[in-house]
Design a protein around this motif. Structure first.
Motif, short mmCIF file in Angstrom:
data_model
loop_
_atom_site.label_atom_id
_atom_site.label_comp_id
_atom_site.label_asym_id
_atom_site.label_seq_id
_atom_site.Cartn_x
_atom_site.Cartn_y
_atom_site.Cartn_z
N MET A 267 1.37 -11.76 4.53
CA MET A 267 1.91 -11.86 3.19
C MET A 267 1.47 -10.68 2.34
O MET A 267 2.23 -10.18 1.50
CB MET A 267 1.45 -13.17 2.53
N GLU A 268 0.25 -10.20 2.58
CA GLU A 268 -0.23 -9.03 1.83
C GLU A 268 0.66 -7.82 2.10
O GLU A 268 1.03 -7.09 1.17
CB GLU A 268 -1.67 -8.72 2.24
N LEU A 269 1.03 -7.59 3.37
CA LEU A 269 1.93 -6.48 3.69
C LEU A 269 3.29 -6.72 3.06
O LEU A 269 3.90 -5.80 2.50
CB LEU A 269 2.08 -6.34 5.21
N ALA A 270 3.79 -7.94 3.11
CA ALA A 270 5.10 -8.26 2.54
C ALA A 270 5.14 -7.89 1.06
O ALA A 270 6.11 -7.25 0.59
CB ALA A 270 5.40 -9.74 2.73
N GLU A 271 4.14 -8.27 0.33
CA GLU A 271 4.10 -7.97 -1.11
C GLU A 271 3.96 -6.48 -1.35
O GLU A 271 4.61 -5.92 -2.26
CB GLU A 271 2.96 -8.74 -1.75
N GLY A 272 3.16 -5.81 -0.54
CA GLY A 272 3.00 -4.37 -0.68
C GLY A 272 4.28 -3.61 -0.39
O GLY A 272 4.64 -2.67 -1.10
#
Length: 420
Positions: A267-272
């Motif tokens: 999810m962190e990559l998705a938001e980034g």
């Protein structure tokens, strides 16, 4: 970009424009006119659609030479090296004719024969795609096709772009015509006074070209009905958000219908990536096109684990798939459906578009479930070879006649028994 959680019931298939009834009727009318009026129809449609009045369709050798001369030595060297890479890759796809015999004297085999003539459509007018020339021509040359005919719509000056002519010259194409659209497809399929018909038509184009290829299929062979470009990126927490965003936008800038999807376990990559896409969009020369593509066909799908992510990718069956994970080879082994697979952060999709060697003419809109990239096999045909000895014939004749009668084909059975 829209971020959503994956579930197995999610629909990942997108709606792709397959043409309106009006567009189909227009294409059918153009094909009919070209079949009836030949060159006159080509000149008329070129003036009507391209705004250019031509008196000759064929590109001269002088124009080819001038196209090459217009390029810098650096650009010529790049095109030459790309052509060599593409040729080298496709040479490894070549098949050989073969024959086997057994102890009864039966000879069976397969004869590989290149197609006599192939037409290559290269998009043109307001854009120039030398990569399309190389990707469609080089496998045909490797296959042994003797006659390769290139067609492309003219620019406002009535000529083809120098870079397209240069690529054709480097690839060794000598028969080129300044005509595009559905009328060019009709000319390749049925012939005119200027353009002799071919056996197969390959190459991308707009909706009218795609519909024309669909219409003439059966009278000639075609490569595929290609839809808008698409990319899926499979990534875990080790991927770089800025790089992933850049890769998604590399497809989004193609056209407003291009599709860019990130499938990730982070999810962190998705938001980034979502933030990076919107930041990088502001700096793109083709911002309006890319923005529309991302808005309508851009998605970020977050999965619970890699097994779920692989399910999502295989459901997408993308044209281009980048794998940006800690162990890309392990993930690649579980991919069943993708046109081209790019492994690791130093293999972004443009490497394959232009230079690496594998073909960039790829199945789109989920057709990677059953279709392959353009390859040498597309430019060859196979003939079966059968020769029975008398011994083999007599040993099997009763079985063959029996099988024929099983199907109710008495004359087939008698053709066997006439030799007994």
């Amino acid at each position: 970009m829209q971020i959503e959680r994956y579930n197995e019931g999610i629909s990942l298939k997108r709606s792709v424009d397959s043409g309106t009834d009006e567009q189909r009727k227009t294409v059918q009318g153009i094909i009919s006119e070209v079949r009836k009026d030949g060159d006159a129809a080509l000149f008329s449609y070129t003036e009507r659609f391209d705004g250019v009045k031509l008196t000759d369709l064929r590109v001269t050798q002088e124009e080819l030479n001038a196209g090459l001369a217009a390029l810098s030595e650096e650009h010529i060297a790049v095109i030459r090296e790309a052509a060599e890479n593409i040729q080298s890759f496709h040479q490894k796809q070549q098949r050989n004719s073969w024959i086997t015999t057994d102890d009864m004297g039966t000879m069976l085999g397969q004869k590989i024969t290149p197609l006599d003539a192939v037409g290559v459509y290269v998009p043109g007018g307001t854009a120039a795609y030398p990569s399309s020339v190389l990707m469609n021509v080089m496998p045909a040359l490797v296959a042994g096709v003797k006659r390769i005919v290139m067609v492309s719509p003219p620019g406002k000056d009535g000529k083809l772009a120098p870079v397209v002519l240069a690529a054709a010259k480097i690839a060794g194409v000598t028969e080129i015509y300044t005509v595009g659209g559905a009328q060019a497809i009709a000319a390749l399929a049925y012939g005119t006074d200027s353009i002799d018909k071919v056996d197969k038509i390959v190459g991308p184009g707009n909706i009218y070209v795609a519909l024309a290829k669909r219409e003439v299929f059966g009278d000639v062979s075609i490569d595929m009905i290609a839809g808008p470009s698409e990319i899926a990126v499979l990534a875990d927490k080790t991927a770089n958000a800025a790089e992933v965003a850049a890769d998604l936008l590399s497809q989004a800038e193609h056209d407003a219908f291009a599709c860019s999807v990130l499938v990730t376990t982070s999810m962190e990559l998705a938001e980034g990536v979502s933030q990076e896409v919107h930041k990088q969009l502001e700096l793109l020369p083709r911002k309006e096109i890319a923005e529309q593509s991302i808005r309508n066909f851009g998605r970020i799908i977050v999965c619970a684990n890699m097994s779920e992510a692989l399910l999502a990718v295989n459901e997408l069956a993308p044209e281009h798939l980048e794998i940006l994970t800690e162990n890309p080879m392990e993930a690649m082994a579980k991919i069943r459906h993708a046109g081209a697979i790019f492994l690791g952060r130093f293999s972004p999709e443009p490497v394959g578009d232009y230079f690496a060697g594998p073909n960039h003419v790829l199945p789109t809109n989920g057709t990677a479930r059953f279709a392959s990239p353009l390859n040498v096999d597309d430019f060859q045909k196979k003939s079966s070879i059968i020769m029975y000895s008398e011994k083999a014939f007599r040993a099997n004749s009763e079985k063959i006649a029996s099988f024929a009668r099983l199907e109710g084909l008495e004359a087939h059975a008698r053709a066997i028994e006439a030799r007994k």
